[in-house]
Design a protein around this motif. Structure first.
Motif, short mmCIF file in Angstrom:
data_model
loop_
_atom_site.label_atom_id
_atom_site.label_comp_id
_atom_site.label_asym_id
_atom_site.label_seq_id
_atom_site.Cartn_x
_atom_site.Cartn_y
_atom_site.Cartn_z
N HIS A 314 9.20 -31.56 24.44
CA HIS A 314 10.35 -30.88 25.22
C HIS A 314 9.83 -30.01 26.42
O HIS A 314 10.52 -30.17 27.47
N GLY A 508 22.52 -27.59 21.79
CA GLY A 508 21.20 -27.93 22.38
C GLY A 508 21.08 -29.37 22.51
O GLY A 508 21.58 -30.33 21.76
N SER A 510 17.80 -31.97 23.58
CA SER A 510 16.45 -32.16 23.80
C SER A 510 16.10 -33.70 24.26
O SER A 510 16.70 -34.46 24.20
N MET A 516 17.45 -33.09 18.03
CA MET A 516 18.79 -32.49 17.86
C MET A 516 19.46 -32.75 16.68
O MET A 516 20.19 -32.01 16.33
N PHE A 595 17.27 -25.74 24.71
CA PHE A 595 17.39 -26.54 23.35
C PHE A 595 16.75 -25.45 22.28
O PHE A 595 17.49 -25.34 21.06
#
Length: 618
Positions: A314, A508, A510, A516, A595
């Motif tokens: 990420h 969030g 990602s 997620m 995230f």
């Protein structure tokens, strides 16, 4: 430790004219814009429902309609639904029933079994619960069959098969105030009354077709048509590994050159007598370099390695992309931009002095260089200069989903493979009794395969593929969210008690979608399990908490519309926003601080233990 212990920045061209390319990008975008936007695609209902609802993998067997009360209904058996069910079980909620349209778990990996299907994300990040299930992917980019089998193993590991209801499509979801339950009706005549409902339909739930006139005329005249998500091996022969021997005397049209098309073309080109590939917008296609999993690397891993790798991916992905304190562990086309940006910034005289505008200017320049590298790769691999030019992507990285393949470009060197560019007419014109018409030319074909994607950024009523979702006082969820999402933490909405959502809503986001889903599943399972422990009949956000969360989302929102508007039309920007719909990101309304910042927020909220912002009624 050096800045790059595992991989470094790539070599990209310096001899580019960014101003000229910027003009070229806009020209290429403009000629593909359509006034109807996402409405150019057919919703697969009525005469076209067979393209989505027929299950080529599992025969639907008759059964008695279900009439019962249950605790939790999870609507959708893909990875999101499996994770929701798994976390509910881990939280002590045992009466969980996953209701799935397909004949087994897997979602996109159940339905999509076309030749060559692989995940184009790092498998060690994408496939969830590897450590928990004691499994290691066989290679960096896993085949679809491997991911599908892992999905089934998650279902077995957590006992989700026991309550699963397969080959069943939920039609209506309505809150019954008299019994404080959701009443679910299905295409099998069921009347299921669930205390809690978790909506996990996923982003790749329902195929769509381009609205090309004449599809039925072609079929009625004997032509064969199917969507790539419902592959017809009875017609093509072979399996997901290829060997489509029944196409040896067939002329095939493939409509679509996105991620699916990139994986399909090498197999169709190898096995069909003639393949016509109809392309509106080329994909960016990088080297894949798919390597088997290294046993020595596996033996070096320590507990917690997958979470560490997901976080690393990420950070290096385009969602963040500037990392000075950790090497890139993933090292592929998703993280290249981050590596190149980081190297540029690190080489500047005073990196700490750079402002956000300077960093974004570096990002843009590195973006242009990467895309030029990819275009020159095409010129090197495709022998015919005109075909090579048509295959070149002229847009920014992440305007379309990036792809990788070591076989796609070379397939266009085959004498039986013809690329048909339809950018000037913004798509194929029509089907006739004999074939397919593009640019005024009729191509006679025996079969048309649509690799045209899914209902990802269309109206939510189409994406959820349900007739009715009604909360308290008969309010439609589709109307409730028509002018924007209204949620707490992106998972639950006022007026829709005991109902929870996963996906790209208000939370969030990602680069790794399954991370997620796992984040959302854990949070939803906590809320449901706490409601059960506290003997609450109903749980939903207060109006104040929901308004506060919507305000937080929009206060911190990053306006990315200028970039989205500049992109070539596709599902990333709601097909350029035509049809009066405007630009709508497929990412929903993300929590802009990030995230993992959102992950920390959720953990802190749960640690308080007071369910702040939720209203519980006994």
């Amino acid at each position: 430790m050096t800045l790059f212990d595992t991989c470094g920045p790539t070599q990209t061209p310096d001899d580019i004219d960014i101003d000229a390319l910027r003009d070229k990008y806009l020209y290429e975008r403009d000629k593909r814009l359509r006034p109807d936007g996402s409405k150019q695609y057919l919703e697969l209902t009525g005469d076209f429902s067979e393209f989505a609802e027929v299950d080529p993998h599992t025969p639907v067997t008759p059964r008695t309609p279900i009439n019962e009360d249950i605790e939790v209904a999870v609507l959708g058996g893909g990875i999101s639904g499996l994770l929701a069910g798994a976390y509910l079980k881990k939280a002590g909620v045992d009466d969980v029933h996953v209701i799935e349209m397909g004949g087994d778990f897997g979602g996109v990996w159940y339905w999509n079994r076309f030749p060559g299907i692989q995940c184009d994300n790092d498998a060690y990040c994408y496939i969830p619960m590897l450590e928990e299930l004691g499994y290691m992917p066989t290679k960096k980019f896993a085949d679809g069959a491997e991911i599908y089998e892992h999905c089934r193993n998650i279902g077995k590991h957590f006992g989700l098969y026991d309550g699963a209801i397969f080959s069943t499509q939920v039609r209506t979801v309505c809150w019954d105030e008299k019994i404080d339950r959701w009443r679910l009706s299905t295409n099998r005549g069921d009347d299921i009354r669930a205390r809690f409902v978790v909506m996990t339909q996923g982003s790749y739930n329902r195929p769509k077709l381009p609205g090309i006139p004449g599809i039925k005329d072609y079929v009625n005249a004997g032509g064969h048509v199917f969507h790539s998500a419902r592959w017809d091996y009875d017609y093509t022969g072979g399996d997901a590994n290829g060997g489509l021997h029944k196409l040896a005397d067939k002329r095939v049209a493939l409509v679509g050159t996105g991620a699916t098309g990139v994986q399909l073309v090498p197999h169709l080109g190898r096995d069909a007598a003639q393949l016509f590939v109809f392309q509106r917008t080329p994909s960016s296609v990088d080297v894949r370099g798919n390597e088997p999993t290294d046993p020595q690397w596996v033996s070096s891993l320590q507990p917690g390695w997958q979470e560490e790798r997901k976080r690393n991916f990420h950070r290096w992905s385009p969602f963040e992309g500037v990392v000075f304190d950790a090497p890139d562990q993933v090292c592929d086309f998703w993280t290249e931009l981050g590596r190149n940006m980081t190297a540029r910034i690190a080489a500047s005289p005073d990196p700490a002095s750079l402002g956000i505008e300077q960093i974004m200017a570096i990002r843009e320049e590195e973006d242009y260089k990467i895309m030029e590298r990819l275009r020159r790769r095409i010129a090197d691999e495709v022998e015919d200069a005109d075909t090579a030019e048509l295959l070149k992507p002229y847009y920014r990285f992440l305007c379309k989903r990036p792809c990788s393949s070591d076989e796609y470009l070379a397939a266009f060197n085959r004498p039986n493979v013809t690329l048909v560019d339809v950018s000037q007419t913004q798509g194929v014109e029509r089907l006739t009794e004999n074939g397919i018409v593009a640019n005024g030319v009729e191509y006679e074909v025996d079969c048309v395969i649509f690799a045209s994607g899914f209902e990802i950024s269309t109206e939510i009523s189409r994406r959820y593929a349900m007739d009715v979702i009604e909360g308290r006082d008969g309010v439609s969820l589709f109307d409730h969210w028509r002018d924007g999402y209204k949620t707490l933490h992106g998972v639950t909405s006022r007026g829709f008690p005991n109902q929870f959502h996963t996906g790209f809503i208000q939370g969030g986001v990602s680069a790794n979608t399954t991370a997620m889903f796992e984040q959302q599943a854990e949070h939803i399972a906590y809320i449901i399990s706490e409601a059960v422990k506290r003997q609450a009949t109903v749980v939903e956000p207060t109006q104040e908490a929901q308004d506060g969360w919507v305000g937080t989302i929009r206060e911190y929102a990053i306006d990315n519309s200028a970039f989205e508007v500049s992109c070539t039309p596709g599902y990333y920007n709601n097909e350029g926003g035509g049809g009066g719909e405007g630009i709508r990101s497929f990412l929903g309304e993300p929590y802009s601080p990030g995230f993992y910042a959102f992950d920390d927020l959720l953990k802190q909220w749960r640690a308080k233990g007071d369910l702040d912002g939720l209203e519980l009624r006994q």
